[in-house]
Design an enzyme around this catalytic site. Structure first.
Site, PDB file in Angstrom:
ATOM      1  N   PHE A 121       0.867  -1.177   0.000  1.00  0.00           N
ATOM      2  CA  PHE A 121       0.000   0.000   0.000  1.00  0.00           C
ATOM      3  C   PHE A 121       0.906   1.229   0.000  1.00  0.00           C
ATOM      4  CE2 PHE A 121      -4.654   0.458   1.407  1.00  0.00           C
ATOM      5  CZ  PHE A 121      -5.105  -0.560   0.582  1.00  0.00           C
ATOM      6  N   GLN A 234      -8.721  13.637   4.862  1.00  0.00           N
ATOM      7  CA  GLN A 234      -8.099  12.909   3.753  1.00  0.00           C
ATOM      8  C   GLN A 234      -9.066  12.734   2.580  1.00  0.00           C
ATOM      9  OE1 GLN A 234      -6.889   8.474   3.900  1.00  0.00           O
ATOM     10  NE2 GLN A 234      -4.985   9.627   3.949  1.00  0.00           N
ATOM     11  N   HIS A 236      -9.182  10.636  -0.476  1.00  0.00           N
ATOM     12  CA  HIS A 236      -8.531   9.463  -1.056  1.00  0.00           C
ATOM     13  C   HIS A 236      -8.410   9.690  -2.563  1.00  0.00           C
ATOM     14  CE1 HIS A 236      -7.922   5.341  -2.360  1.00  0.00           C
ATOM     15  NE2 HIS A 236      -7.822   4.938  -1.112  1.00  0.00           N
ATOM     16  N   LEU A 250     -15.418   4.209  -3.003  1.00  0.00           N
ATOM     17  CA  LEU A 250     -13.968   3.992  -2.991  1.00  0.00           C
ATOM     18  C   LEU A 250     -13.481   2.946  -3.990  1.00  0.00           C
ATOM     19  CD1 LEU A 250     -11.611   5.072  -1.170  1.00  0.00           C
ATOM     20  CD2 LEU A 250     -11.552   2.762  -0.263  1.00  0.00           C
ATOM     21  N   ARG A 309      -1.211   9.292   0.243  1.00  0.00           N
ATOM     22  CA  ARG A 309      -2.445   9.660  -0.459  1.00  0.00           C
ATOM     23  C   ARG A 309      -2.553  11.148  -0.778  1.00  0.00           C
ATOM     24  NH1 ARG A 309      -6.490   5.741   3.024  1.00  0.00           N
ATOM     25  NH2 ARG A 309      -5.956   3.874   1.838  1.00  0.00           N
ATOM     26  N   HIS A 375     -12.596  10.833   2.434  1.00  0.00           N
ATOM     27  CA  HIS A 375     -12.448   9.439   2.856  1.00  0.00           C
ATOM     28  C   HIS A 375     -12.181   9.247   4.345  1.00  0.00           C
ATOM     29  CE1 HIS A 375     -11.343   5.242   2.448  1.00  0.00           C
ATOM     30  NE2 HIS A 375     -10.163   5.466   2.986  1.00  0.00           N
ATOM     31  N   ARG A 410      -3.064  10.151   6.875  1.00  0.00           N
ATOM     32  CA  ARG A 410      -3.009   8.741   7.273  1.00  0.00           C
ATOM     33  C   ARG A 410      -2.532   7.871   6.115  1.00  0.00           C
ATOM     34  NH1 ARG A 410      -6.491   4.118   6.755  1.00  0.00           N
ATOM     35  NH2 ARG A 410      -8.061   5.358   5.665  1.00  0.00           N
TER      36      ARG A 410
HETATM   37  C1  FAD Z   1     -14.629   1.895   1.368  1.00  0.00           C
HETATM   38  C2  FAD Z   1     -13.633   2.025   2.451  1.00  0.00           C
HETATM   39  C3  FAD Z   1     -12.543   1.177   2.490  1.00  0.00           C
HETATM   40  C4  FAD Z   1     -11.611   1.278   3.510  1.00  0.00           C
HETATM   41  N1  FAD Z   1     -10.562   0.401   3.530  1.00  0.00           N
HETATM   42  C5  FAD Z   1      -9.664   0.467   4.537  1.00  0.00           C
HETATM   43  C6  FAD Z   1      -8.583  -0.466   4.611  1.00  0.00           C
HETATM   44  O1  FAD Z   1      -8.457  -1.352   3.781  1.00  0.00           O
HETATM   45  N2  FAD Z   1      -7.704  -0.343   5.620  1.00  0.00           N
HETATM   46  C7  FAD Z   1      -7.803   0.616   6.581  1.00  0.00           C
HETATM   47  O2  FAD Z   1      -6.975   0.672   7.479  1.00  0.00           O
HETATM   48  N3  FAD Z   1      -8.836   1.508   6.546  1.00  0.00           N
HETATM   49  C8  FAD Z   1      -9.767   1.447   5.565  1.00  0.00           C
HETATM   50  N4  FAD Z   1     -10.803   2.339   5.529  1.00  0.00           N
HETATM   51  C9  FAD Z   1     -10.996   3.242   6.668  1.00  0.00           C
HETATM   52  C10 FAD Z   1     -11.611   2.474   7.827  1.00  0.00           C
HETATM   53  O3  FAD Z   1     -12.556   1.559   7.348  1.00  0.00           O
HETATM   54  C11 FAD Z   1     -12.300   3.383   8.851  1.00  0.00           C
HETATM   55  O4  FAD Z   1     -11.449   4.428   9.193  1.00  0.00           O
HETATM   56  C12 FAD Z   1     -12.630   2.588  10.103  1.00  0.00           C
HETATM   57  O5  FAD Z   1     -13.388   1.453   9.768  1.00  0.00           O
HETATM   58  C13 FAD Z   1     -13.384   3.405  11.145  1.00  0.00           C
HETATM   59  O6  FAD Z   1     -13.720   2.519  12.193  1.00  0.00           O
HETATM   60  P1  FAD Z   1     -14.325   3.024  13.569  1.00  0.00           P
HETATM   61  O7  FAD Z   1     -14.452   1.811  14.424  1.00  0.00           O
HETATM   62  O8  FAD Z   1     -13.562   4.170  14.077  1.00  0.00           O
HETATM   63  O9  FAD Z   1     -15.770   3.573  13.191  1.00  0.00           O
HETATM   64  P2  FAD Z   1     -16.922   3.038  12.216  1.00  0.00           P
HETATM   65  O10 FAD Z   1     -16.615   1.712  11.630  1.00  0.00           O
HETATM   66  O11 FAD Z   1     -17.215   4.175  11.332  1.00  0.00           O
HETATM   67  O12 FAD Z   1     -18.118   2.804  13.195  1.00  0.00           O
HETATM   68  C14 FAD Z   1     -18.778   3.861  13.824  1.00  0.00           C
HETATM   69  C15 FAD Z   1     -19.852   3.294  14.700  1.00  0.00           C
HETATM   70  O13 FAD Z   1     -20.396   4.351  15.472  1.00  0.00           O
HETATM   71  C16 FAD Z   1     -21.806   4.291  15.424  1.00  0.00           C
HETATM   72  N5  FAD Z   1     -22.314   5.630  15.698  1.00  0.00           N
HETATM   73  C17 FAD Z   1     -21.989   6.795  15.094  1.00  0.00           C
HETATM   74  N6  FAD Z   1     -22.640   7.811  15.673  1.00  0.00           N
HETATM   75  C18 FAD Z   1     -23.392   7.273  16.660  1.00  0.00           C
HETATM   76  C19 FAD Z   1     -24.298   7.795  17.616  1.00  0.00           C
HETATM   77  N7  FAD Z   1     -24.578   9.097  17.682  1.00  0.00           N
HETATM   78  N8  FAD Z   1     -24.914   6.941  18.465  1.00  0.00           N
HETATM   79  C20 FAD Z   1     -24.669   5.607  18.418  1.00  0.00           C
HETATM   80  N9  FAD Z   1     -23.823   5.066  17.533  1.00  0.00           N
HETATM   81  C21 FAD Z   1     -23.185   5.881  16.676  1.00  0.00           C
HETATM   82  C22 FAD Z   1     -22.120   3.725  14.064  1.00  0.00           C
HETATM   83  O14 FAD Z   1     -23.416   3.182  14.012  1.00  0.00           O
HETATM   84  C23 FAD Z   1     -21.019   2.669  13.955  1.00  0.00           C
HETATM   85  O15 FAD Z   1     -21.425   1.505  14.633  1.00  0.00           O
HETATM   86  C24 FAD Z   1     -11.748   2.261   4.504  1.00  0.00           C
HETATM   87  C25 FAD Z   1     -12.840   3.130   4.459  1.00  0.00           C
HETATM   88  C26 FAD Z   1     -13.762   3.021   3.437  1.00  0.00           C
HETATM   89  C27 FAD Z   1     -14.902   3.965   3.380  1.00  0.00           C
END
Ligand code: FAD
Length: 598
Positions: A121, A234, A236, A250, A309, A375, A410
């Site tokens: 990557f 960011q 992407h 994406l 990126r 992103h 990032r």
């Molecule tokens: C298409 C795509 C591909 C990606 N691929 C990669 C990759 O290959 N490698 C990598 O490292 N990163 C990748 N990323 C980035 C990565 O997926 C995210 O940064 C990461 O998953 C965020 O995880 P998180 O646990 O912080 O939050 P999230 O997975 O965004 O979860 C947030 C949670 O909070 C909850 N929530 C939000 N607000 C509230 C509220 N007010 N009350 C109750 N619940 C709430 C939501 O319902 C959810 O359950 C990618 C992103 C995208 C969009």
């Protein structure tokens, strides 16, 4: 006052993505009563969309890899604005967290001798991303969620938290509503972990899911906690541009990691024209050297398509602006002419289907058209590196909602390992915090009543404003004025427009009842979206330089003085305030790692 359900826990985790699940597992393993609250269904959090992989220096493909190289890559990718201690913990602990995930049942792709396979990557010196095809997030969520449920974490799905409750400067609980029936819910708990993810929905074109409205930003600010690095967003480099309904979705960096290259309409691999001085020594100068790198990393330098990126995003922007773009205003991403069809289908199955189904493009035969898409949020809640504690006692934050680890930009793959490393730390330290408490905070009923009144306000507005129209105007504003490139004038215009939108939000009146009412939900989400937009724009106006995910046309260079400070945002007396905070000094032994050869 309105009736509400009450639940008592030791630790409440808000968000069921990778960070929230990992935090809940840790708190539960420590024997604490733990609730996991999420506004979508379990298993549907944004993390499930993650594609390319989890960055961790396992050294399975390149034994030369280790935490020091990962530390160096991450710091340089973040333009040295990262919190060094977070990066150190992250690089050291990521391999352990990936192996633990495997022990819990994650079925990673394999090397011929049975180790976890790792892919290339951008910005990573070695192939470092543990993955499951291009569906890594799905496997991660599946594994973590089985473990959390098995351990006895209580899950509250489709509950949106709207307010954190405090008692004498400490967290006392959280208050929200059930999306299904509109009923209110109170969680009483001395520790709350924010894991609400990012805020891409504030922009028009984004790869992020509907949940990413910045709720955690507003919750933290209103409870009194600090934010950090909000100016760094960011974009992407590769989102879909066509058809319009798919714009912003994406296209994983795994395409470039697996050999895909970027070309302009003249067929030129234009990234060779955009190699910045900072990365010149470690970037290939010719196509031949770049291509050799995939099989011999020791004797060749990285292809420029795999620069961090922010660099690739700016290059694509310039190519399109110079009139060398593709028919729909992007550039070409070509893997078809570089790898056999079977390889592409095996390595990138989701990309193959995504383009086939949404755009009618066969990526094993034709190039894709791509353009940058919003992103990831580098900024978020300001946390202590070791404990993930925010500046408000009892409030912890992990995952994309926390700031500091990624600095100004990032590296791909570093989010999923961030979720695991700091999700675990947040759960661990929240548990320790609760266990050490002498007296528990109490929930004040007047705070609950006030939160309930605020929740119902959209039903009582004078009318004349529509939440969907306000959302569209906000997203246009941010796309147009607070995008990849910014200027002081445009940022000031954006602030004016955001203020007007805030006034108009007061006039919104939603119709219908409280049973699954999307207009009501959006009216409530808009408070978070507007505050988030304001925080990003103010911080972007403050930082008068260009660095990583923050590019100012009026201050186009990185300024060494700005390289010494982070911008902190906090809410005081109803207004956002800014402070420039010096970066913690980097210990000599870590500085030496940064000076090692790339
Ligand atoms: C298409 C795509 C591909 C990606 N691929 C990669 C990759 O290959 N490698 C990598 O490292 N990163 C990748 N990323 C980035 C990565 O997926 C995210 O940064 C990461 O998953 C965020 O995880 P998180 O646990 O912080 O939050 P999230 O997975 O965004 O979860 C947030 C949670 O909070 C909850 N929530 C939000 N607000 C509230 C509220 N007010 N009350 C109750 N619940 C709430 C939501 O319902 C959810 O359950 C990618 C992103 C995208 C969009």
């Amino acid at each position: 006052m309105e009736p509400y359900a009450t639940h008592d826990y030791d630790v409440v985790v808000i968000g069921a993505g990778g960070a929230g699940l990992r935090a809940a597992i840790e708190a539960r393993q420590a024997g604490l009563r733990t609730a996991l609250v999420c506004k979508s269904l379990l298993g549907k959090a944004h993390t499930v969309m993650a594609e390319g992989g989890i960055a961790a220096a396992l050294g399975n493909v390149w034994p030369e890899d280790n935490w020091r190289v990962h530390f160096r890559d991450t710091m340089r990718g973040g333009k040295l604005l990262n919190n060094w201690r977070m990066v150190q913990l992250f690089a050291q602990e990521a391999p352990e967290r990936v192996l633990e995930l495997e022990e819990w049942g994650a079925a990673f792709d394999r090397t011929p001798d049975g180790l976890i396979l790792q892919r290339d990557f951008g910005g990573h010196r070695y192939a470092r991303l543990a993955h499951v095809g291009d569906r890594t997030g799905l496997e991660m969520i599946r594994t973590l969620q089985f473990r959390a449920v098995h351990l006895g974490v209580d899950v509250f799905m489709e509950v949106t938290v709207q307010r954190l409750l405090t008692d004498a400067g400490r967290v006392a609980g959280a208050f929200g509503y059930r999306r299904g029936d509109g009923g209110f819910v109170l969680f009483r708990a001395p520790a709350v972990i924010l894991a609400t993810g990012g805020f891409g929905k504030v922009w028009k074109y984004t790869s992020m899911s509907w949940e990413s409205t910045g709720d955690g930003v507003l919750l933290a600010l209103e409870a009194g906690a600090d934010l950090i690095d909000m100016e760094f967003v960011q974009f992407h480099p590769t989102g879909m541009v066509w058809p319009p309904s798919a714009r912003g979705i994406l296209v994983t960096e795994g395409v470039r990691g697996d050999g895909g290259v970027l070309r302009n309409r003249e067929g030129r691999r234009f990234m060779f024209d955009y190699i910045p001085e900072f990365f010149r020594a470690e970037t290939a100068e010719t196509e031949e050297e770049a291509d050799r790198w995939y099989t011999d990393k020791k004797h060749n330098r990285r292809p420029p398509e795999l620069l961090p990126r922010d660099e690739v995003t700016r290059a694509i922007y310039y190519e399109v602006k110079a009139g060398r773009g593709s028919p729909h205003g992007g550039v070409y991403l070509d893997i078809a002419s570089r790898r056999p069809a079977e390889y592409i289908k095996a390595r990138l199955p989701s990309m193959y289907h995504q383009f086939k189904e949404l755009a009618g493009v066969d990526i094993t035969r034709e190039p894709m058209e791509v353009y940058p898409t919003c992103h990831y949020a580098m900024g978020g809640v300001r946390v202590d590196a070791d404990s993930a504690a925010s500046t408000l006692p009892g409030l912890f934050a992990a995952g994309e909602i926390a700031g500091g680890l990624h600095g100004a930009n990032r590296l791909g793959g570093n989010s999923l390992s961030d979720l695991l490393v700091f999700g675990r730390r947040a759960g661990l330290y929240a548990a320790q915090y609760v266990q050490a408490l002498r007296n528990h905070p109490q929930v004040a009923l007047d705070q609950v009543a006030e939160a309930a009144r605020d929740l119902l306000r959209p039903f009582e507005g004078p009318g004349g404003e529509n939440p969907y129209a306000l959302q569209a105007e906000l997203q246009e504003t941010m796309q147009e004025l607070v995008g990849i490139f910014r200027t002081g004038d445009e940022l000031r215009q954006a602030l004016d427009r955001i203020a007007v939108l805030g006034e108009r939000l007061q006039r919104v009146r939603v119709e219908g009842g409280r049973e699954f009412n999307p207009a009501w939900h959006l009216a409530l989400d808009l408070r978070a979206m507007l505050r988030t937009a304001e925080a990003v724009t103010l911080a972007a106006l403050e930082r008068r330089e260009s660095r990583g995910g923050h590019s100012r046309l009026d201050y186009p260079q990185a300024d060494p003085e700005w390289g010494k400070v982070n911008v902190v945002v906090r809410l005081r007396n109803g207004r956002l305030e800014l402070e420039r905070v010096p970066l913690p000094p980097l210990p000599d032994e870590l500085r030496a790692i940064l000076e090692e050869r790339g």
